[in-house]
Design a protein around this motif. Structure first.
Motif, PDB file in Angstrom:
ATOM      1  N   MET A  72       0.828  -1.211   0.000  1.00 59.59           N
ATOM      2  CA  MET A  72       0.000   0.000   0.000  1.00 59.59           C
ATOM      3  C   MET A  72       0.859   1.256   0.000  1.00 59.59           C
ATOM      4  O   MET A  72       0.582   2.208  -0.725  1.00 59.59           O
ATOM      5  N   ARG A  73       1.912   1.264   0.796  1.00 60.38           N
ATOM      6  CA  ARG A  73       2.814   2.426   0.836  1.00 60.38           C
ATOM      7  C   ARG A  73       3.495   2.624  -0.514  1.00 60.38           C
ATOM      8  O   ARG A  73       3.680   3.748  -0.964  1.00 60.38           O
ATOM      9  N   PHE A  74       3.862   1.531  -1.159  1.00 63.39           N
ATOM     10  CA  PHE A  74       4.495   1.617  -2.475  1.00 63.39           C
ATOM     11  C   PHE A  74       3.550   2.296  -3.474  1.00 63.39           C
ATOM     12  O   PHE A  74       3.946   3.204  -4.197  1.00 63.39           O
ATOM     13  N   VAL A  75       2.300   1.844  -3.506  1.00 60.02           N
ATOM     14  CA  VAL A  75       1.314   2.427  -4.419  1.00 60.02           C
ATOM     15  C   VAL A  75       1.070   3.891  -4.051  1.00 60.02           C
ATOM     16  O   VAL A  75       0.992   4.748  -4.945  1.00 60.02           O
ATOM     17  N   GLU A  76       0.957   4.193  -2.768  1.00 58.84           N
ATOM     18  CA  GLU A  76       0.758   5.582  -2.343  1.00 58.84           C
ATOM     19  C   GLU A  76       1.899   6.471  -2.817  1.00 58.84           C
ATOM     20  O   GLU A  76       1.675   7.570  -3.327  1.00 58.84           O
ATOM     21  N   HIS A  77       3.136   6.008  -2.677  1.00 56.64           N
ATOM     22  CA  HIS A  77       4.298   6.796  -3.105  1.00 56.64           C
ATOM     23  C   HIS A  77       4.306   6.977  -4.617  1.00 56.64           C
ATOM     24  O   HIS A  77       4.618   8.069  -5.114  1.00 56.64           O
ATOM     25  N   TYR A  78       3.959   5.920  -5.335  1.00 55.07           N
ATOM     26  CA  TYR A  78       3.905   5.999  -6.801  1.00 55.07           C
ATOM     27  C   TYR A  78       2.848   7.019  -7.240  1.00 55.07           C
ATOM     28  O   TYR A  78       3.110   7.863  -8.091  1.00 55.07           O
ATOM     29  N   LEU A  79       1.688   6.956  -6.618  1.00 58.24           N
ATOM     30  CA  LEU A  79       0.620   7.901  -6.959  1.00 58.24           C
ATOM     31  C   LEU A  79       0.972   9.326  -6.521  1.00 58.24           C
ATOM     32  O   LEU A  79       0.635  10.288  -7.211  1.00 58.24           O
ATOM     33  N   PHE A  80       1.665   9.477  -5.406  1.00 62.10           N
ATOM     34  CA  PHE A  80       2.114  10.793  -4.952  1.00 62.10           C
ATOM     35  C   PHE A  80       3.042  11.409  -6.001  1.00 62.10           C
ATOM     36  O   PHE A  80       2.946  12.591  -6.320  1.00 62.10           O
ATOM     37  N   TYR A  81       3.937  10.603  -6.538  1.00 61.93           N
ATOM     38  CA  TYR A  81       4.859  11.064  -7.582  1.00 61.93           C
ATOM     39  C   TYR A  81       4.086  11.519  -8.825  1.00 61.93           C
ATOM     40  O   TYR A  81       4.324  12.608  -9.343  1.00 61.93           O
ATOM     41  N   LEU A  82       3.144  10.697  -9.291  1.00 60.63           N
ATOM     42  CA  LEU A  82       2.358  11.069 -10.471  1.00 60.63           C
ATOM     43  C   LEU A  82       1.505  12.308 -10.196  1.00 60.63           C
ATOM     44  O   LEU A  82       1.321  13.147 -11.074  1.00 60.63           O
ATOM     45  N   ASN A  83       1.012  12.437  -8.969  1.00 57.56           N
ATOM     46  CA  ASN A  83       0.232  13.608  -8.596  1.00 57.56           C
ATOM     47  C   ASN A  83       1.103  14.866  -8.604  1.00 57.56           C
ATOM     48  O   ASN A  83       0.667  15.930  -9.057  1.00 57.56           O
ATOM     49  N   ALA A  84       2.327  14.757  -8.122  1.00 62.45           N
ATOM     50  CA  ALA A  84       3.248  15.897  -8.120  1.00 62.45           C
ATOM     51  C   ALA A  84       3.551  16.371  -9.539  1.00 62.45           C
ATOM     52  O   ALA A  84       3.794  17.555  -9.763  1.00 62.45           O
ATOM     53  N   LEU A  85       3.492  15.455 -10.491  1.00 64.31           N
ATOM     54  CA  LEU A  85       3.703  15.802 -11.900  1.00 64.31           C
ATOM     55  C   LEU A  85       2.425  16.330 -12.551  1.00 64.31           C
ATOM     56  O   LEU A  85       2.448  16.730 -13.714  1.00 64.31           O
ATOM     57  N   GLY A  86       1.316  16.288 -11.813  1.00 65.61           N
ATOM     58  CA  GLY A  86       0.038  16.757 -12.350  1.00 65.61           C
ATOM     59  C   GLY A  86      -0.615  15.764 -13.291  1.00 65.61           C
ATOM     60  O   GLY A  86      -1.430  16.140 -14.126  1.00 65.61           O
ATOM     61  N   LEU A  87      -0.278  14.484 -13.139  1.00 60.63           N
ATOM     62  CA  LEU A  87      -0.782  13.459 -14.056  1.00 60.63           C
ATOM     63  C   LEU A  87      -1.974  12.694 -13.512  1.00 60.63           C
ATOM     64  O   LEU A  87      -2.732  12.103 -14.283  1.00 60.63           O
ATOM     65  N   VAL A  88      -2.150  12.670 -12.197  1.00 57.08           N
ATOM     66  CA  VAL A  88      -3.286  11.973 -11.583  1.00 57.08           C
ATOM     67  C   VAL A  88      -3.791  12.766 -10.385  1.00 57.08           C
ATOM     68  O   VAL A  88      -3.065  13.576  -9.813  1.00 57.08           O
ATOM     69  N   GLU A  89      -5.030  12.491 -10.025  1.00 57.85           N
ATOM     70  CA  GLU A  89      -5.636  12.995  -8.785  1.00 57.85           C
ATOM     71  C   GLU A  89      -6.080  11.757  -8.007  1.00 57.85           C
ATOM     72  O   GLU A  89      -7.173  11.237  -8.234  1.00 57.85           O
ATOM     73  N   PRO A  90      -5.219  11.252  -7.138  1.00 56.56           N
ATOM     74  CA  PRO A  90      -5.590  10.035  -6.402  1.00 56.56           C
ATOM     75  C   PRO A  90      -6.351  10.350  -5.118  1.00 56.56           C
ATOM     76  O   PRO A  90      -6.186  11.410  -4.521  1.00 56.56           O
ATOM     77  N   GLU A  91      -7.173   9.411  -4.733  1.00 61.03           N
ATOM     78  CA  GLU A  91      -7.891   9.501  -3.463  1.00 61.03           C
ATOM     79  C   GLU A  91      -7.945   8.097  -2.894  1.00 61.03           C
ATOM     80  O   GLU A  91      -8.287   7.147  -3.598  1.00 61.03           O
ATOM     81  N   GLU A  92      -7.605   7.957  -1.641  1.00 62.35           N
ATOM     82  CA  GLU A  92      -7.648   6.650  -0.999  1.00 62.35           C
ATOM     83  C   GLU A  92      -8.997   6.501  -0.327  1.00 62.35           C
ATOM     84  O   GLU A  92      -9.304   7.219   0.624  1.00 62.35           O
ATOM     85  N   GLU A  93      -9.822   5.628  -0.848  1.00 62.31           N
ATOM     86  CA  GLU A  93     -11.143   5.402  -0.272  1.00 62.31           C
ATOM     87  C   GLU A  93     -11.007   4.415   0.876  1.00 62.31           C
ATOM     88  O   GLU A  93     -10.638   3.265   0.676  1.00 62.31           O
ATOM     89  N   ARG A  94     -11.271   4.867   2.059  1.00 60.43           N
ATOM     90  CA  ARG A  94     -11.096   4.038   3.253  1.00 60.43           C
ATOM     91  C   ARG A  94     -12.187   2.975   3.377  1.00 60.43           C
ATOM     92  O   ARG A  94     -11.924   1.845   3.700  1.00 60.43           O
TER      93      ARG A  94
END
Length: 141
Positions: A72-94
């Motif tokens: 989960m942390r790996f995916v979160e970090h990957y999505l954080f990176y893509l978000n910083a580039l403005g390529l995705v808007e991730p949301e973690e649905e609890r």
């Protein structure tokens, strides 16, 4: 969105964990969204200003259930990176154990500019000094 986004996280995740990542939902029809809304009070409506981005085919849900904390942390970090580039808007649905990811139309251009797998240099076989190879013998004949 085409399959390039789905392939990107899948390849990165598989290289890291040698396991598949599960894509739960991408494009939904209005009928499916309405049915989902009856079961899930958090689901976006099928119409109006706040309609689900799944209807436009620009959002995917990646399953979190069954992942370890490390995964989960790996995916979160990957999505954080893509978000910083403005390529995705991730949301973690609890509540529904998934990553809800809206993908920018710039993602495909970015993805094409990336080297997915490192290309190993082609090495010529080294021979010890004074060693004769079969290729050298046949070339001298």
């Amino acid at each position: 969105m085409d399959t390039r986004f789905r392939a990107g996280p899948s390849e990165v995740y598989y290289r890291q964990f040698h396991a598949q990542i599960q894509l739960n939902s991408a494009v939904r029809t209005v009928k499916v969204q309405k049915k989902l809304r009856r079961r899930n009070r958090n689901a976006a409506p099928a119409e109006g200003d706040t309609a689900s981005s799944h209807l436009a085919g620009i959002t995917v849900d990646l399953q979190r259930r069954g992942m370890t904390m490390e995964q989960m942390r790996f995916v979160e970090h990957y999505l954080f990176y893509l978000n910083a580039l403005g390529l995705v808007e991730p949301e973690e649905e609890r509540r529904h154990w998934c990553f809800h990811i809206m993908v920018s139309d710039r993602y495909n251009d970015w993805r094409q500019s990336q080297t997915i797998f490192p290309i190993a240099p082609v090495e010529e076989r080294a021979t010890a000094p004074g060693t004769v190879t079969a290729a050298a013998v046949s070339a001298s004949d």
